[in-house]
Design an enzyme around this catalytic site. Structure first.
Site, PDB file in Angstrom:
ATOM      1  N   HIS A 108      -9.755  -0.689  -1.629  1.00 54.84           N
ATOM      2  CA  HIS A 108     -10.202  -0.296  -0.291  1.00 54.84           C
ATOM      3  C   HIS A 108     -11.491   0.516  -0.303  1.00 54.84           C
ATOM      4  CE1 HIS A 108      -6.209  -1.002   2.116  1.00 54.84           C
ATOM      5  NE2 HIS A 108      -6.661  -2.082   1.486  1.00 54.84           N
ATOM      6  N   CYS A 142      -5.248  -7.336  -3.270  1.00 59.75           N
ATOM      7  CA  CYS A 142      -5.655  -7.055  -1.896  1.00 59.75           C
ATOM      8  C   CYS A 142      -6.511  -8.230  -1.456  1.00 59.75           C
ATOM      9  CB  CYS A 142      -6.440  -5.742  -1.857  1.00 59.75           C
ATOM     10  SG  CYS A 142      -6.929  -5.191  -0.210  1.00 59.75           S
ATOM     11  N   HIS A 143      -6.739  -8.392  -0.152  1.00 56.09           N
ATOM     12  CA  HIS A 143      -7.625  -9.483   0.266  1.00 56.09           C
ATOM     13  C   HIS A 143      -8.961  -8.989   0.803  1.00 56.09           C
ATOM     14  CE1 HIS A 143      -4.616  -9.144   3.777  1.00 56.09           C
ATOM     15  NE2 HIS A 143      -5.649  -8.394   4.092  1.00 56.09           N
ATOM     16  N   ASN A 156       0.831  -1.201   0.000  1.00 49.65           N
ATOM     17  CA  ASN A 156       0.000   0.000   0.000  1.00 49.65           C
ATOM     18  C   ASN A 156       0.872   1.261   0.000  1.00 49.65           C
ATOM     19  OD1 ASN A 156      -2.620  -1.140   0.048  1.00 49.65           O
ATOM     20  ND2 ASN A 156      -2.378  -1.650   2.213  1.00 49.65           N
TER      21      ASN A 156
END
Length: 440
Positions: free
Chosen positions: A204, A172-173, A151
């Site tokens: 996000h 990303c998870h 990030n």
């Protein structure tokens, strides 16, 4: 046999999960694993833990370590896949600086790694290192895929995709666990199996645009009802995102502690009661860093008494992407890609967007997601503005663009005057010193 290079191998959770997952894969189990870091102790710890996992899984992989910048090309040479999880400046000193200096100006943060002044500074520290990685990759492994976990995802992935020749996907998870956590916490477990969903937006702040059960019935009416009841009851860990459902109509991929600082609505010095009302954990990331480091150290120390570790394949995308690229068996992910062709119609073409992607031996192929509801696109744009200007600052080395990025950050703009924003940026640049390039 594939070669997998992991840059930032001291990154604890990511290196354990991603490389451990590869060791669990029948397609990747015999891979050559190249672990690269600039910190000798962290590299040693990762090698020891991964060797124990490898032994526990039959010892099929070969693991080599590469310490220091002068060994980086050797680590990358001939790689098929390069996983990036570096943290430039680490928790101490840089993350501490990103939290403590803004506090002096009355600006509070929770995670500070994606947006806000913390995300901007982290991006500016990291882009020059990624540019070095890209030059090395273009020389010694030009066909490798670069799988970025670091990030700020949209800023770093967007830079790599726009300004280098490296094949890059941002991972990303938060996408793959989004609806599962939502349905479980709302006690809708019977709707998990066979559910259908569409998620698109930005990292996000991807939006759960549609969610249906296995019979095609829309689950959002019941989700909205139950989320409102949850927020009216006892405090819980996901109050900001449930407020999104009520106020914006949709659920968001990343956690409430992240999203609390992505807008001007919840962390407000004028309304401090909102912190308690929405259960917002200020200064969460520093606490998390300390906790993760302690857990890693404990696991490493435990290996003095045994030499094997168990590992179950995690939800991280990386190993499944590698399998699909090698075998051609399709696999669907939520990936961060450039918005070329208008994948998300009402976001800019140069934005890095998070959309469904199909992976096979032809590559990573993003899918058209259409238009976001206007209020969701508008929320995303407040992030995209900061992403694009931060990248511009890194590419041009013009200091005024750092000011511009901070001025347009939603939380920073809501809390500080323009003069204070400039002063805070100057102080942060001075404090980070050699971790950042010289700006004009």
């Amino acid at each position: 046999m594939a070669k997998i290079t992991f840059l930032g191998a001291g990154s604890t959770i990511f290196v354990r999960n991603v490389i451990g997952d590869c060791m669990c894969s029948p397609v990747l189990a015999e891979s050559e694993i190249a672990l690269y870091d600039i910190d000798a102790q962290r590299l040693k710890e990762s090698e020891t833990i991964l060797s124990a996992i490898n032994k526990g899984l039959g010892g099929k992989a070969s693991i080599k370590t590469y310490l220091g910048v002068e060994k980086r090309k050797d680590a990358l040479r001939g790689a098929d896949f390069v996983v990036n999880a570096i943290q430039v400046g680490l928790y101490d000193p840089c993350t501490i600086t990103d939290f403590e200096i803004p506090k002096k100006y009355g600006l509070r943060q929770t995670i500070a790694d994606t947006l806000g002044i913390g995300g901007i500074m982290r991006g500016l520290r990291t882009i020059p290192v990624l540019a070095d990685f890209a030059r090395d990759m273009e020389e010694v492994c030009p066909n490798a895929w670069f799988l970025n976990y670091t990030n700020p995802m949209s800023i770093l992935t967007g830079f790599m995709q726009r300004y280098t020749g490296v094949k890059t996907i941002g991972l990303c998870h938060s996408v793959q666990c989004c609806s599962k956590h939502l349905l479980e916490f709302l006690e809708m477990h019977d709707k998990l199996e066979g559910r259908k969903e569409l998620i698109a937006g930005i990292n996000h702040m991807g939006w759960l645009l549609e969610i249906r059960d296995k019979n095609g019935s829309d689950l959002y009416p019941e989700i909205r009802k139950r989320a409102a009841a949850k927020n009216a009851g006892e405090k819980h860990w996901d109050m900001v995102r449930y407020d999104y459902i009520e106020k914006l109509g949709y659920y968001c991929t990343e956690s409430s502690e992240h999203n609390a600082e992505y807008n001007p609505y919840y962390i407000k010095s004028r309304y401090p009661e909102l912190i308690e009302k929405f259960n917002i954990p200020l200064d969460e990331y520093p606490r998390r860093c300390i906790h993760q480091a302690a857990g890693w150290a404990k696991e490493y120390e435990g290996l003095t008494r045994k030499d094997t570790l168990e590992h179950k394949r995690s939800m991280e995308y990386a190993s499944y992407i590698m399998e699909a690229l090698i075998t051609g068996i399709p696999y669907k992910i939520g990936g961060n890609v450039l918005n070329h062709g208008g994948l998300v119609e009402n976001l800019p073409r140069e934005a890095c967007v998070e959309v469904p992607c199909m992976v096979d031996n032809y590559g990573i192929n993003p899918c058209y997601a259409g238009k976001l509801p206007v209020q969701l696109a508008a929320m995303n744009m407040t992030h995209v503005n900061v992403h694009l200007i931060t990248i511009e600052a890194a590419v041009t080395l013009k200091k005024e663009h750092i000011y511009h990025a901070a001025m347009l950050d939603p939380l920073t703009a809501a809390e500080l005057s323009l003069d204070d924003i400039r002063s805070m940026v100057d102080e942060l640049i001075d404090a980070h010193g050699g971790w950042m390039p010289k700006y004009k």
